[in-house]
Design a protein around this motif. Sequence first.
Motif, mmCIF file in Angstrom:
data_model
loop_
_atom_site.group_PDB
_atom_site.id
_atom_site.type_symbol
_atom_site.label_atom_id
_atom_site.label_comp_id
_atom_site.label_asym_id
_atom_site.label_seq_id
_atom_site.Cartn_x
_atom_site.Cartn_y
_atom_site.Cartn_z
ATOM 1 N N UNK A 470 -49.193 30.564 -13.228
ATOM 2 C CA UNK A 470 -50.638 30.789 -13.232
ATOM 3 C C UNK A 470 -51.395 29.766 -12.398
ATOM 4 N N UNK A 471 -50.773 28.622 -12.123
ATOM 5 C CA UNK A 471 -51.420 27.636 -11.259
ATOM 6 C C UNK A 471 -51.466 28.108 -9.812
ATOM 7 N N UNK A 472 -50.588 29.036 -9.443
ATOM 8 C CA UNK A 472 -50.490 29.466 -8.049
ATOM 9 C C UNK A 472 -50.858 30.918 -7.799
ATOM 10 N N UNK A 473 -50.771 31.768 -8.848
ATOM 11 C CA UNK A 473 -50.932 33.204 -8.625
ATOM 12 C C UNK A 473 -51.922 33.837 -9.607
ATOM 13 N N UNK A 474 -52.537 34.917 -9.125
ATOM 14 C CA UNK A 474 -53.358 35.791 -9.959
ATOM 15 C C UNK A 474 -52.559 37.078 -10.156
ATOM 16 N N UNK A 475 -52.458 37.537 -11.383
ATOM 17 C CA UNK A 475 -51.677 38.736 -11.686
ATOM 18 C C UNK A 475 -52.588 39.895 -12.056
ATOM 19 N N UNK A 476 -52.236 41.060 -11.523
ATOM 20 C CA UNK A 476 -52.944 42.299 -11.845
ATOM 21 C C UNK A 476 -51.929 43.400 -12.073
ATOM 22 N N UNK A 477 -52.282 44.373 -12.929
ATOM 23 C CA UNK A 477 -51.403 45.519 -13.153
ATOM 24 C C UNK A 477 -51.293 46.330 -11.868
ATOM 25 N N UNK A 478 -50.110 46.830 -11.589
ATOM 26 C CA UNK A 478 -49.944 47.661 -10.392
ATOM 27 C C UNK A 478 -50.601 49.025 -10.583
ATOM 28 N N UNK A 479 -50.670 49.467 -11.834
ATOM 29 C CA UNK A 479 -51.303 50.750 -12.157
ATOM 30 C C UNK A 479 -52.008 50.605 -13.499
ATOM 31 N N UNK A 480 -53.314 50.444 -13.472
ATOM 32 C CA UNK A 480 -54.080 50.246 -14.702
ATOM 33 C C UNK A 480 -54.092 51.473 -15.607
ATOM 34 N N UNK A 481 -53.766 52.630 -15.060
ATOM 35 C CA UNK A 481 -53.807 53.858 -15.849
ATOM 36 C C UNK A 481 -52.501 54.110 -16.603
ATOM 37 N N UNK A 482 -51.443 53.402 -16.207
ATOM 38 C CA UNK A 482 -50.144 53.627 -16.837
ATOM 39 C C UNK A 482 -50.088 52.954 -18.212
#
Length: 517
Positions: A470-482
Motif C-alpha cells: 500500500x505504500x507503493x500502489x493503489x488497488x482497484x477492482x478490475x470489474x466493480x460489477x462482478x
Amino acid sequence: MDLPFDPYSIAYTSLSLICALLIFKILAREFVEKLGMKKYHPIAGTIFNQLINFNRLHHYMTDLAGKYKTYRLISPFRSEIYTSDPANVEYILKTNFDNYGKGWYNCTILNDLLGDGIFAVDGEKWRQQRKVSSHEFSTKILRDFSSTVFRRNAAKLATIISEAATSYQTVDIQDLFMKSTLDSIFKITFGVELDSVCGSTEEGRKFSNAFDDSSAMTLWRYVDIFWKIKKLFNIGSEAELRKNIKVVDDFVYKLIQSKQEKICKSKFDLDIKKEDILSRFLLVRDTEPKYLRDIILNFIVAGKDTSAAVLSWFIYMLCKHPAMQERIAQEIKEATNMKEIKDYAVFAGGISEEALEKMQYLHAALTETLRLYPTVPVDAKICASDDTFPDGYSVKKGDMVAYQPYAMGRMKFIWGEDAEDFKPERWLDKNGIFQQESPFKFTAFQAGPRICLGKEFAYRQMKIFAAALLSHFVFRMSDNKKAVNYRTMINLHIDGGLHVRASRRSGQRKFTCHYNF
C-alpha cells in the motif's frame, strides 16, 4: 472390477433409513421437552438444509443466527448446536473447556488431511503439541527469522505487482497472496525456498492446488452423510480427496527426508542453524516422519491460508473504501519515515517492529476484516457429557457444538446497528489507539486454552505485506460489477480469486528488488 454390492443402492437404502431416524429423533426430543425433563434449543432445520445451501452455507447460517442466537440442526446421529451468543462461546471455550473438544467425530473427518496435528486432536497429543508450539512461537530466533522471511517475500510480491502495473495487467491478488504466504511458511517450517510466487517450481504449484482442494473436500464431509461409503469404495469426492492427499504427502515426505539427511550429515557442525521449525523438531527430539508430517501440515494451515485469505478480503474492502486505502497509505508513510527509497527490498527491510507498532489504523482495518471475514468461519466441538449452557438450554453427550465467527461478526446484538459495515474506527479509542475486544465476542483467533498461538505472528506478516504494497500502489477492482463471494471450505477463501488492477502512487517510480537483506 465388479463390486459385490451396488454402492448407489446402498446409498439410497441408507438415505431412507436416515430420514426415518431423523423423524424419530425429532419426535423423541419434542416428547422429552413436553414432559419438562429438558429444554433444548429451537430446531432451525436439518443437515440436509446445509447440503442444499452448501455454496452459500455461511449466509444461510448467518440468517439463522439472526433469528436465534443459538439453534439446532438435526442430523441422523446427533443434534448440531450452533451458537453466536458470547456467553455460550465463553462457556464452551473456557469455563467448561474440558467438556468440549474435537472428539471422535471431528477427528475422523479431519484425520486424512490433518492427521494427529494440533487442529485435529484432543487430550495428551494436543497438550504436547501446544506446549512445544508455544515454546517455538515465543523464541526470538523464530520471531526474527520469520520477520526476515516476511519482508523478503513482501518485496518479491511488490516487484510482481509493479510489473503488472507497468503493463496495465489485471492480477489475481488472492492467488499471489496464497503463493507468497506459502513461500513464507515453507521457509519458516522447512527452511526451503519454494518460490511458488515466481512459478519456478511445478511441484510447489501442484502441492498448493492439491492442498486447497483437499481442504474443500474435507469440509464437504460435514454435510455428506455418505462420505464413509464413498471412501470405502473409493468413488466420487473421496476418490478425489485420496488422490490430492497423495500429492500433498509425497511432497511433504520428500522434504522431511531431505532435511533429515542434511541434518544427519551436519550433526557434528556446531554452527548448524536451527531457524526453521522442522530443523528444531529434528534436532531436539526423535520424531517419526508421519507425526512430523501432521505437525508441519497444521503449521502450513495456520500460516498460509489464514494470512493470505485475510489479506485478500482486506484488499477487497479497501477497493470498496478508497478513502480508507489512502488513510492507511499515509499512516504507513509516516510510520516508516522513508523519504528516499532505492528498491522494494530496501523499503521492506526497513519496516521495523517500531514502525509496525505505529500502524494502529492498519491494525484496526485488518482486525475489522477478520471480524467480517474470519479465516475459520465455523469451529465445531463435540460435547463429552450432558450439559446446560448459560442460556438455560440443554445439550446432550455426543452433540456437535459449534460457534460461528462469520455469523457473529454480523450480529447487531453484538456489534450494534452498523454490524455489517466495514468500520475500522470501532477498534480505536479517542486517541486513535487500537483497543482489544473480548475474544468471546471477536472469535477469529479462538479463546481460552485453545487461543491461537500464532496471533501476533499472523498480524506481523499481514502488516508487513500490507505496508510493502500500500505504500507503493493503489488497488482497484478490475470489474466493480462482478460479485465477490467465498468458497465453502475450511478456510474462507474468495471463490475464483480477487482480480484487481494496481497503479503506482503519485510520485512513485518503478523500483527494483534485489532480495539482499
